[in-house]
Design a protein around this motif. Sequence first.
Motif, PDB file in Angstrom:
ATOM      1  N   HIS A  56     -14.405   5.977   8.097  1.00 59.30           N
ATOM      2  CA  HIS A  56     -13.748   6.936   8.982  1.00 59.30           C
ATOM      3  C   HIS A  56     -13.669   6.451  10.425  1.00 59.30           C
ATOM      4  O   HIS A  56     -12.859   6.935  11.212  1.00 59.30           O
ATOM      5  CB  HIS A  56     -14.468   8.287   8.927  1.00 59.30           C
ATOM      6  CG  HIS A  56     -15.865   8.240   9.459  1.00 59.30           C
ATOM      7  ND1 HIS A  56     -16.932   7.807   8.689  1.00 59.30           N
ATOM      8  CD2 HIS A  56     -16.371   8.549  10.691  1.00 59.30           C
ATOM      9  CE1 HIS A  56     -18.042   7.869   9.420  1.00 59.30           C
ATOM     10  NE2 HIS A  56     -17.725   8.308  10.622  1.00 59.30           N
ATOM     11  N   THR A  57     -14.498   5.470  10.809  1.00 60.76           N
ATOM     12  CA  THR A  57     -14.436   4.965  12.187  1.00 60.76           C
ATOM     13  C   THR A  57     -13.321   3.943  12.382  1.00 60.76           C
ATOM     14  O   THR A  57     -12.876   3.707  13.495  1.00 60.76           O
ATOM     15  CB  THR A  57     -15.786   4.337  12.557  1.00 60.76           C
ATOM     16  OG1 THR A  57     -16.101   3.308  11.587  1.00 60.76           O
ATOM     17  CG2 THR A  57     -16.902   5.386  12.554  1.00 60.76           C
ATOM     18  N   ASN A  58     -12.882   3.329  11.295  1.00 63.13           N
ATOM     19  CA  ASN A  58     -11.802   2.330  11.370  1.00 63.13           C
ATOM     20  C   ASN A  58     -10.467   3.054  11.165  1.00 63.13           C
ATOM     21  O   ASN A  58     -10.004   3.244  10.045  1.00 63.13           O
ATOM     22  CB  ASN A  58     -12.012   1.266  10.291  1.00 63.13           C
ATOM     23  CG  ASN A  58     -11.057   0.086  10.461  1.00 63.13           C
ATOM     24  OD1 ASN A  58     -10.015   0.203  11.102  1.00 63.13           O
ATOM     25  ND2 ASN A  58     -11.427  -1.055   9.881  1.00 63.13           N
ATOM     26  N   LEU A  59      -9.844   3.471  12.282  1.00 63.15           N
ATOM     27  CA  LEU A  59      -8.647   4.301  12.203  1.00 63.15           C
ATOM     28  C   LEU A  59      -7.482   3.584  11.532  1.00 63.15           C
ATOM     29  O   LEU A  59      -6.705   4.189  10.788  1.00 63.15           O
ATOM     30  CB  LEU A  59      -8.231   4.749  13.611  1.00 63.15           C
ATOM     31  CG  LEU A  59      -9.259   5.606  14.361  1.00 63.15           C
ATOM     32  CD1 LEU A  59      -8.723   5.993  15.732  1.00 63.15           C
ATOM     33  CD2 LEU A  59      -9.601   6.852  13.553  1.00 63.15           C
TER      34      LEU A  59
ATOM     35  N   GLU B 181      -5.670   4.883   8.110  1.00 66.04           N
ATOM     36  CA  GLU B 181      -4.238   5.182   8.019  1.00 66.04           C
ATOM     37  C   GLU B 181      -3.614   4.518   6.793  1.00 66.04           C
ATOM     38  O   GLU B 181      -2.790   5.110   6.086  1.00 66.04           O
ATOM     39  CB  GLU B 181      -3.536   4.716   9.299  1.00 66.04           C
ATOM     40  CG  GLU B 181      -2.047   4.988   9.344  1.00 66.04           C
ATOM     41  CD  GLU B 181      -1.704   6.461   9.309  1.00 66.04           C
ATOM     42  OE1 GLU B 181      -0.555   6.784   8.913  1.00 66.04           O
ATOM     43  OE2 GLU B 181      -2.575   7.290   9.668  1.00 66.04           O
ATOM     44  N   GLU B 182      -3.998   3.256   6.531  1.00 68.82           N
ATOM     45  CA  GLU B 182      -3.493   2.562   5.344  1.00 68.82           C
ATOM     46  C   GLU B 182      -3.952   3.261   4.070  1.00 68.82           C
ATOM     47  O   GLU B 182      -3.188   3.413   3.103  1.00 68.82           O
ATOM     48  CB  GLU B 182      -3.971   1.104   5.346  1.00 68.82           C
ATOM     49  CG  GLU B 182      -3.350   0.242   6.437  1.00 68.82           C
ATOM     50  CD  GLU B 182      -1.849   0.075   6.236  1.00 68.82           C
ATOM     51  OE1 GLU B 182      -1.403   0.023   5.081  1.00 68.82           O
ATOM     52  OE2 GLU B 182      -1.123   0.018   7.250  1.00 68.82           O
ATOM     53  N   LEU B 183      -5.231   3.677   4.068  1.00 74.86           N
ATOM     54  CA  LEU B 183      -5.757   4.377   2.890  1.00 74.86           C
ATOM     55  C   LEU B 183      -5.063   5.720   2.695  1.00 74.86           C
ATOM     56  O   LEU B 183      -4.843   6.148   1.555  1.00 74.86           O
ATOM     57  CB  LEU B 183      -7.268   4.578   3.047  1.00 74.86           C
ATOM     58  CG  LEU B 183      -8.124   3.312   2.982  1.00 74.86           C
ATOM     59  CD1 LEU B 183      -9.577   3.636   3.342  1.00 74.86           C
ATOM     60  CD2 LEU B 183      -8.065   2.679   1.595  1.00 74.86           C
ATOM     61  N   ARG B 184      -4.719   6.385   3.803  1.00 72.91           N
ATOM     62  CA  ARG B 184      -4.035   7.675   3.700  1.00 72.91           C
ATOM     63  C   ARG B 184      -2.658   7.504   3.065  1.00 72.91           C
ATOM     64  O   ARG B 184      -2.237   8.306   2.225  1.00 72.91           O
ATOM     65  CB  ARG B 184      -3.886   8.293   5.090  1.00 72.91           C
ATOM     66  CG  ARG B 184      -3.283   9.697   5.078  1.00 72.91           C
ATOM     67  CD  ARG B 184      -2.978  10.174   6.485  1.00 72.91           C
ATOM     68  NE  ARG B 184      -1.964   9.341   7.112  1.00 72.91           N
ATOM     69  CZ  ARG B 184      -0.661   9.454   6.863  1.00 72.91           C
ATOM     70  NH1 ARG B 184      -0.208  10.335   5.991  1.00 72.91           N
ATOM     71  NH2 ARG B 184       0.210   8.658   7.481  1.00 72.91           N
ATOM     72  N   LYS B 185      -1.928   6.425   3.445  1.00 72.11           N
ATOM     73  CA  LYS B 185      -0.617   6.161   2.839  1.00 72.11           C
ATOM     74  C   LYS B 185      -0.748   5.896   1.344  1.00 72.11           C
ATOM     75  O   LYS B 185       0.059   6.378   0.532  1.00 72.11           O
ATOM     76  CB  LYS B 185       0.054   4.989   3.534  1.00 72.11           C
ATOM     77  CG  LYS B 185       0.477   5.275   4.974  1.00 72.11           C
ATOM     78  CD  LYS B 185       1.147   4.064   5.598  1.00 72.11           C
ATOM     79  CE  LYS B 185       1.568   4.363   7.045  1.00 72.11           C
ATOM     80  NZ  LYS B 185       2.200   3.176   7.688  1.00 72.11           N
TER      81      LYS B 185
ATOM     82  N   LEU C 177     -13.374   5.973   0.020  1.00 70.47           N
ATOM     83  CA  LEU C 177     -13.169   4.874   0.968  1.00 70.47           C
ATOM     84  C   LEU C 177     -12.846   5.392   2.360  1.00 70.47           C
ATOM     85  O   LEU C 177     -13.307   4.849   3.373  1.00 70.47           O
ATOM     86  CB  LEU C 177     -12.041   3.971   0.473  1.00 70.47           C
ATOM     87  CG  LEU C 177     -12.385   3.036  -0.697  1.00 70.47           C
ATOM     88  CD1 LEU C 177     -11.136   2.329  -1.203  1.00 70.47           C
ATOM     89  CD2 LEU C 177     -13.429   2.002  -0.266  1.00 70.47           C
ATOM     90  N   MET C 178     -12.052   6.450   2.445  1.00 76.86           N
ATOM     91  CA  MET C 178     -11.728   7.030   3.762  1.00 76.86           C
ATOM     92  C   MET C 178     -12.975   7.621   4.418  1.00 76.86           C
ATOM     93  O   MET C 178     -13.133   7.541   5.638  1.00 76.86           O
ATOM     94  CB  MET C 178     -10.633   8.090   3.610  1.00 76.86           C
ATOM     95  CG  MET C 178      -9.246   7.500   3.412  1.00 76.86           C
ATOM     96  SD  MET C 178      -7.896   8.707   3.512  1.00 76.86           S
ATOM     97  CE  MET C 178      -8.032   9.478   1.910  1.00 76.86           C
TER      98      MET C 178
END
Length: 531
Positions: free
Chosen positions: A414-417, A421-425, A409-410
């Motif tokens: 990748h263009t939707n920062l 960020e939510e996916l990274r958390k 998904l990230m």
Amino acid sequence: MAPEQAVSILRVSTRKQLDEGDGIENQRRANNDYILRKGYTLTKEVVIAESASLELKERVDLDAALTMIFALRKQKKVDTVVLYKSDRLSRGGGQEYFTIKALLVKHGLRVEYSTEQIDDSASGELLEHVLAGISRFENRQRTDRTIGTEKILTQDGFWCRSAPTGFENARDENNRPILKPTSDTTQWELLCYGLRKQMAGTHTITQVANELRSKGLCTRTYRTRDGQVKRNPMTAQAWTKICRSPLYGGMLRSKWTDGKLIQAKFNGALTPHEWSHLQKVLGLQGKGLVVFPRKKLNPQFPLRRFLRCSHCGSPSTGYPSYNRHGTWYYYYGCRNKACEGFRITAQEGQRAFVAYLKTVTPSKELLELFREIVLEKWDEKYKMLTRESTESHRKIQNLKEQKQALIELMKQNHTNLELVEELRKDFERVSNEYTLATMERDSKETKEVDAEKVINHCIGFLANSYKLWEMCSVEDKYRLQSIIFPDGVTYDGLLGKQALKISLVYAAIQELDALQHCLAAPQGVEPWLTD
């Protein structure tokens, strides 16, 4: 008339206050201008810096500053103490503030502030109380904000305290607090070596701590005010805390994490799996390790200190004696001089011990029954652990798939920062759950063991313990006898006059024997059988 003499106090608490806001230079400038304006003579300037991280050549704490000022007062070299603001005297509220001020007044000193006009009138006293209360309020607010920030960072895996043994404080690429290995590579290598040696399970905490201390591992290195470098040597207590701390396994656990283990944003000296294994090893120590007597074991006295006095319970001593013909004899005796205990030859004691071992050796029928019961329980326990292990594997596989899905998904977004960020958390949360689930799986994981082979080995030991004792070395004799009789034996106990505490395995077999006798038909009475 000679001008009054004044001491200027400059006080900061943090590195940031050195150059910003009410820093050292601003305080110095305001105090010097005030002293000049009042016509005082500057006797001494005192810099108070509570934080040890501040790089000041001449600094003292508040207690040392007061001691210095009182000494100058005795020499009649100071009349007035000048500070920048009232909060430079104390931020602990009115009680602490007025206690310190009363102490200065008691020594005949006057307290004045270069930026606040506080006189001895009623309104001046009220203003002083208000300013002291405001200082306390601001200090409490700052503390609450700091604790709140530290709690959030800790829950995210960052480290907000001073560095423990083996680490030093550092910052990541986003300027958030982490730990890194100490720049003293020798200390770091000794720490890693000690943890891995402890993990092997072949040495006690004290043995490893003593070795590390002899090699130079220190718990803390600090610099005194006169510039000397001091080192605190490693102790067994400090080494226990290090081995038990999850920080050295790259994890955090504290009241701010609600007692839960979370993955740290930095690496420890061990991996989380290795730290988990170390905790298992430490949990087993003390159960299987036998501590030898301090004196070297003597083959002539294998029962020394193991054989105890029947009267006072003191460990026995072993000693030789010889007659006029030069023939040596060996004896066991009570080491308590006030006790009229026993004195027997070493041969008598060892023969009695072997004879007693024969009496507690189970019969072949009992050992076979014991074997069947243990194998049945083993099978039940193994099936239960296998089920739990299967559930753990399923959970880990599910978390692994979640991690992979989040990575995909990230990549796709990748263009939707903001979304990334939510996916990274979410990815960090799932990664932490994956690590903890893996550790839990490892703690419950069962290895394939040939139960028949293990039980047969144990039964062979139980059936031949007295033969093994006579054949083995003095070190192995001490291990063997300590396994069977954990509290030692008395000579009266070996002769059947006292009860001896025996190991759980032997006690369980004896209970099994007693149960068998209870279920058997009485002698001389035949059981009634139907046709």
